[in-house]
Design an enzyme around this catalytic site. Structure first.
Site, short mmCIF file in Angstrom:
data_model
loop_
_atom_site.label_atom_id
_atom_site.label_comp_id
_atom_site.label_asym_id
_atom_site.label_seq_id
_atom_site.Cartn_x
_atom_site.Cartn_y
_atom_site.Cartn_z
N LYS A 17 -65.47 -50.54 -45.78
CA LYS A 17 -66.18 -50.40 -44.55
C LYS A 17 -67.37 -51.15 -44.48
O LYS A 17 -67.91 -51.17 -45.84
CB LYS A 17 -66.30 -48.96 -44.19
CG LYS A 17 -66.62 -48.63 -42.69
CD LYS A 17 -65.39 -49.00 -41.85
CE LYS A 17 -65.39 -48.61 -40.40
NZ LYS A 17 -64.13 -48.36 -39.86
N1 LIG Z 1 -62.53 -50.47 -32.65
C1 LIG Z 1 -61.48 -49.82 -33.46
O1 LIG Z 1 -60.45 -50.87 -33.63
C2 LIG Z 1 -61.52 -48.85 -34.16
C3 LIG Z 1 -60.35 -48.50 -35.07
C4 LIG Z 1 -60.23 -47.35 -35.58
C5 LIG Z 1 -61.33 -46.32 -35.19
N2 LIG Z 1 -62.12 -46.58 -34.82
C6 LIG Z 1 -63.32 -45.47 -34.37
O2 LIG Z 1 -63.19 -45.19 -33.16
C7 LIG Z 1 -64.46 -44.66 -32.64
C8 LIG Z 1 -65.05 -45.58 -31.74
O3 LIG Z 1 -65.04 -46.85 -32.03
P1 LIG Z 1 -65.20 -47.93 -30.80
O4 LIG Z 1 -64.69 -49.37 -31.51
O5 LIG Z 1 -64.49 -47.60 -29.37
O6 LIG Z 1 -66.86 -48.14 -30.33
P2 LIG Z 1 -67.50 -48.48 -29.25
O7 LIG Z 1 -68.88 -48.69 -29.65
O8 LIG Z 1 -66.78 -49.43 -28.28
O9 LIG Z 1 -67.41 -47.00 -28.30
C9 LIG Z 1 -67.91 -45.82 -28.63
C10 LIG Z 1 -68.34 -45.19 -27.52
O10 LIG Z 1 -68.82 -43.83 -27.71
C11 LIG Z 1 -69.84 -43.75 -27.00
N3 LIG Z 1 -70.96 -42.60 -27.64
C12 LIG Z 1 -71.62 -43.06 -28.54
N4 LIG Z 1 -72.42 -41.74 -28.94
C13 LIG Z 1 -71.93 -40.76 -28.12
C14 LIG Z 1 -72.21 -39.41 -28.12
N5 LIG Z 1 -72.96 -38.96 -29.03
N6 LIG Z 1 -71.36 -38.72 -27.13
C15 LIG Z 1 -70.40 -39.36 -26.46
N7 LIG Z 1 -70.17 -40.47 -26.47
C16 LIG Z 1 -70.84 -41.26 -27.46
C17 LIG Z 1 -70.49 -45.14 -26.71
O11 LIG Z 1 -71.38 -44.98 -25.56
C18 LIG Z 1 -69.15 -45.72 -26.43
O12 LIG Z 1 -68.69 -45.50 -25.09
C19 LIG Z 1 -65.36 -44.61 -33.80
O13 LIG Z 1 -65.26 -43.37 -34.72
C20 LIG Z 1 -64.64 -45.77 -34.76
O14 LIG Z 1 -64.89 -45.70 -36.02
C21 LIG Z 1 -62.24 -47.85 -33.96
#
Ligand SMILES: NC(=O)c1ccc[n+]([C@@H]2O[C@H](COP(=O)([O-])OP(=O)(O)OC[C@H]3O[C@@H](n4cnc5c(N)ncnc54)[C@H](O)[C@@H]3O)[C@@H](O)[C@H]2O)c1
Length: 423
Positions: free
Chosen positions: A107
């Site tokens: 990561k």
């Molecule tokens: N992008 C991927 O392919 C992927 C894959 C596996 C896991 N993840 C995990 O999924 C999660 C989200 O990733 P993402 O890529 O969608 O990120 P992103 O930045 O696109 O979205 C994150 C979302 O969470 C919101 N957010 C942030 N802080 C918050 C809070 N305190 N309360 C409520 N909402 C809040 C943001 O406004 C946004 O809408 C992370 O934990 C990431 O590690 C992502």
């Protein structure tokens, strides 16, 4: 109640130890999984648009490579720190093992609030970070992908910077790229799609009709936004969603396409959304609202011992990495709430990242149907492996998933005659 400061790395180790114990492993057999194989901290000087210089801190952590090259996303967040990146890297090793794709885990992250940077500043930050971690990454070595606050566009900048140094185009150095430069069709939606595949299967196994249920999603970003859109398209009721600014709720279902359209303007956030019938609630109220499926899709440490007792969902599908603390997990288990762990529920992204990497190696582009069908097959196989292990060992799905992962990684280590076999 006094709560101890949350540390995702300690959380990861606590769960790892429980699972290894349930598997009957001796400490020597899993000890190496507690530590990353390699950690790099870098400084990233960036010339800002106003001419001043700012120095940001960045990280790349490579956790385990017993099953293949390191694989894992890059996160831009003001709270990114070494322990968070170490935990996320370990979760990637476990996730790739649960999905049974031939990767280890890594990561990366930069401690930065990207909303405070202009696009040009973000490009300079990304390019300099890439040069700093360049000795560690490569298509056979370590392959980054998007995570919180990074996306296909950022991956394109990383691929370009890496390729400039190599003197030729190297699309396989990152996944989650735009399709036009070697990305896979279906990758951008894959994590969210995988979450909905797993939620549906889990509801069916619990004897609940997925169409009749209500869904609440914390974090309407890449993952949560896609999951919400797919559920909406399938005619399911998404009754609450949130972002960093707040949450909205509508008991008979929110208009998800309208919300996503509103948020597509980077300047907008949910607290300013005023769709018909949408009521503003807090993020805390979203987590504890009356719904069947709760999908935390934001960040770690959201379901804690403070609110676990108030959660009303029957099933929690962890789209985010590490949203539930060890203490909260215990409370949910005691309350009979089924938790589908992150290393299974959100594996769809890395599965299609793997497909993208394979397509890059083959210089081929697959069709969307092919990608989605194979994604479903891999996700359901992983789900069944985890359920079987949980049943065999009479334990939660989280323990089941960790046991599947630890088994596969330690076996690979032993077969290689590596350090894991030293016991
Ligand atoms: N992008 C991927 O392919 C992927 C894959 C596996 C896991 N993840 C995990 O999924 C999660 C989200 O990733 P993402 O890529 O969608 O990120 P992103 O930045 O696109 O979205 C994150 C979302 O969470 C919101 N957010 C942030 N802080 C918050 C809070 N305190 N309360 C409520 N909402 C809040 C943001 O406004 C946004 O809408 C992370 O934990 C990431 O590690 C992502």
């Amino acid at each position: 109640m006094e709560t101890k400061a949350y540390n995702p790395y300690e959380n990861m180790i606590a769960v790892l130890e429980q699972a290894a114990d349930k598997l009957g492993l001796k400490q020597d057999e899993y000890e190496t999984l507690k530590y990353p194989e390699r950690e790099l901290t870098v400084s990233i000087p960036v010339r800002m648009d106003d001419g001043t210089l700012k120095v940001f801190e960045g990280y790349r952590v490579q956790h385990n490579s017993a099953r293949g090259p390191y694989k894992g996303g890059i996160r831009y967040h003001q709270n990114a720190n070494p322990d968070e990146v170490k935990a996320l890297a370990a979760w990637m090793s476990f996730k790739c093992a649960v999905a049974n794709i031939p990767y280890g885990g890594a990561k990366g992250g930069i401690k930065v609030d990207p909303r405070k940077l202009s696009k040009d500043e973000l490009i300079r930050l990304t390019r300099r970070y890439t040069t700093r971690i360049l000795p560690l990454i490569g298509p056979d070595q370590d392959i980054p992908a998007p995570d919180v606050n990074t996306n296909g566009e950022v991956m394109g900048w990383i691929m370009d910077t890496y390729s400039m140094f190599k003197g030729h185009s190297v699309p396989g150095v990152v996944t989650g790229k735009p399709i036009e430069i070697g990305g896979s069709i279906g990758r951008a939606e894959a994590t969210g799609r995988g979450v909905t595949i797993i939620a549906e299967k889990c509801l069916e196994d619990e004897g609940l009709d997925p169409k009749e249920q209500t869904y609440a999603i914390q974090g309407i970003g890449n993952v949560g936004g896609t999951a919400a859109a797919i559920l909406y398209e399938e005619g399911k009721k998404v009754i609450a969603v949130s972002d960093w600014s707040g949450a909205v709720m509508k008991k008979d279902g929110l208009n998800i396409p309208e919300i996503r359209e509103f948020l597509s303007d980077r300047k907008n956030c949910l607290k300013d959304y005023n769709g018909e019938g949408a009521e503003h609630i807090t993020n805390e109220e979203l987590l504890t609202c009356d719904c069947t499926v709760l999908i935390p899709a934001a960040l770690e440490n959201q379901i804690t011992e403070e609110n676990a007792g108030d959660i009303k969902a029957k099933i929690v599908v962890e789209a985010a990495n590490g949203p539930t603390t060890v203490e909260a997990d215990k409370i949910l288990e005691e309350r009979g709430i089924l938790v589908v762990p992150d290393i299974l529920a959100n594996a769809g992204g890395v599965v299609v990242s793997y497909f993208e990497w394979v397509q890059n190696i083959q210089s081929m582009a697959w069709e969307l149907d092919e990608v989605n069908q194979m994604l479903k097959k891999v996700m359901l196989k992983a789900y069944n492996d985890v359920r079987t292990m949980s049943k065999e060992k009479d334990s939660t799905m989280r323990m089941g998933a960790y046991m599947v992962a630890i088994n596969r990684i330690t076996t690979a280590g032993k077969l290689r005659g590596g350090p894991i076999s030293m016991a």
